[in-house]
Design a protein around this motif. Structure first.
Motif, mmCIF file in Angstrom:
data_model
loop_
_atom_site.group_PDB
_atom_site.id
_atom_site.type_symbol
_atom_site.label_atom_id
_atom_site.label_comp_id
_atom_site.label_asym_id
_atom_site.label_seq_id
_atom_site.Cartn_x
_atom_site.Cartn_y
_atom_site.Cartn_z
ATOM 1 N N SER A 218 71.627 -7.282 65.753
ATOM 2 C CA SER A 218 72.179 -6.794 64.489
ATOM 3 C C SER A 218 71.073 -6.163 63.644
ATOM 4 O O SER A 218 69.904 -6.524 63.744
ATOM 5 N N PHE A 219 71.464 -5.189 62.830
ATOM 6 C CA PHE A 219 70.520 -4.534 61.941
ATOM 7 C C PHE A 219 71.291 -3.842 60.826
ATOM 8 O O PHE A 219 72.497 -3.650 60.910
ATOM 9 N N CYS A 220 70.581 -3.469 59.782
ATOM 10 C CA CYS A 220 71.150 -2.715 58.680
ATOM 11 C C CYS A 220 70.157 -1.604 58.340
ATOM 12 O O CYS A 220 68.962 -1.859 58.233
ATOM 13 N N VAL A 221 70.668 -0.395 58.193
ATOM 14 C CA VAL A 221 69.851 0.756 57.829
ATOM 15 C C VAL A 221 70.532 1.418 56.645
ATOM 16 O O VAL A 221 71.719 1.735 56.708
ATOM 17 N N GLU A 222 69.790 1.605 55.552
ATOM 18 C CA GLU A 222 70.375 2.177 54.337
ATOM 19 C C GLU A 222 69.454 3.252 53.769
ATOM 20 O O GLU A 222 68.295 2.992 53.467
ATOM 21 N N ALA A 223 69.985 4.458 53.649
ATOM 22 C CA ALA A 223 69.249 5.535 52.985
ATOM 23 C C ALA A 223 69.289 5.275 51.482
ATOM 24 O O ALA A 223 70.317 4.864 50.943
ATOM 25 N N GLN A 224 68.154 5.507 50.809
ATOM 26 C CA GLN A 224 68.066 5.251 49.382
ATOM 27 C C GLN A 224 67.357 6.399 48.677
ATOM 28 O O GLN A 224 66.464 7.019 49.236
ATOM 29 N N SER A 225 67.747 6.627 47.439
ATOM 30 C CA SER A 225 67.096 7.677 46.649
ATOM 31 C C SER A 225 65.796 7.182 46.025
ATOM 32 O O SER A 225 64.947 7.983 45.641
ATOM 33 N N SER A 226 65.628 5.870 45.912
ATOM 34 C CA SER A 226 64.396 5.306 45.369
ATOM 35 C C SER A 226 64.037 4.040 46.133
ATOM 36 O O SER A 226 64.869 3.467 46.832
ATOM 37 N N MET A 227 62.797 3.631 45.986
ATOM 38 C CA MET A 227 62.354 2.403 46.637
ATOM 39 C C MET A 227 62.800 1.186 45.826
ATOM 40 O O MET A 227 63.120 1.313 44.637
ATOM 41 N N PRO A 228 62.863 0.002 46.429
ATOM 42 C CA PRO A 228 63.164 -1.199 45.664
ATOM 43 C C PRO A 228 62.130 -1.405 44.558
ATOM 44 O O PRO A 228 60.959 -1.072 44.724
ATOM 45 N N ASP A 229 62.574 -1.931 43.442
ATOM 46 C CA ASP A 229 61.713 -2.238 42.292
ATOM 47 C C ASP A 229 61.078 -0.978 41.706
ATOM 48 O O ASP A 229 59.983 -1.012 41.151
ATOM 49 N N ALA A 230 61.782 0.149 41.815
ATOM 50 C CA ALA A 230 61.252 1.438 41.345
ATOM 51 C C ALA A 230 60.915 1.419 39.854
ATOM 52 O O ALA A 230 59.965 2.083 39.426
ATOM 53 N N PHE A 231 61.672 0.673 39.047
ATOM 54 C CA PHE A 231 61.398 0.637 37.609
ATOM 55 C C PHE A 231 60.010 0.088 37.307
ATOM 56 O O PHE A 231 59.392 0.474 36.321
ATOM 57 N N ASN A 232 59.533 -0.811 38.148
ATOM 58 C CA ASN A 232 58.205 -1.400 37.935
ATOM 59 C C ASN A 232 57.109 -0.646 38.666
ATOM 60 O O ASN A 232 55.955 -1.074 38.644
ATOM 61 N N ARG A 233 57.443 0.461 39.334
ATOM 62 C CA ARG A 233 56.454 1.219 40.097
ATOM 63 C C ARG A 233 56.581 2.723 39.853
ATOM 64 O O ARG A 233 56.574 3.509 40.795
ATOM 65 N N PRO A 234 56.708 3.160 38.620
ATOM 66 C CA PRO A 234 56.923 4.591 38.370
ATOM 67 C C PRO A 234 55.750 5.475 38.782
ATOM 68 O O PRO A 234 55.931 6.668 39.005
#
Length: 120
Positions: free
Chosen positions: A80-96
């Motif tokens: 099993s696996f999950c693949v998700e396209a995202q427009s930003s990385m996780p925790d983007a607010f803390n890593r501008p």
């Protein structure tokens, strides 16, 4: 998927340090997920990912031209696996300052993000 790096995470799964191949999986050559233990954000996505199986099942293509990040989750050998396209990385607010992909939308503003998943 073609990516150019991966964010390592801490025990709370927050990104801590960006690494590049060979310090992280290189999916462009068809890296196998079986047996891997990932919950990481990959950077530099070129907008698509192709998932293939070795048992003859149809391949699946994820196409997301507006995405530069790919979150990949897998645990152990169960396939099993999950693949998700995202427009930003996780925790983007803390890593501008880390090219996080953060998009600030003003009140009343809008943005579009397209993702298609289908047989390849």
């Amino acid at each position: 998927a073609r990516t150019d790096g991966m964010w390592e995470t801490d025990e709370q799964l927050l990104p801590t340090r960006r690494v590049r191949p060979p310090a992280c999986p290189d999916f462009s050559a068809g890296a196998a997920l079986a047996g891997s233990d990932l919950d990481n954000c990959f950077t530099g996505l070129d907008g698509s990912a192709l998932m293939t199986w070795t048992d003859g099942r149809p391949s699946v293509r994820l196409s997301s031209p507006d995405s530069r990040f790919l979150q990949v989750y897998t645990r152990g050998d169960d396939g099993s696996f999950c693949v998700e396209a995202q427009s930003s990385m996780p925790d983007a607010f803390n890593r501008p300052d880390d090219d996080s992909g953060l998009i600030l939308i003003p009140p009343g503003g809008r943005t579009n993000h397209r993702t298609t998943i289908g047989r390849a």
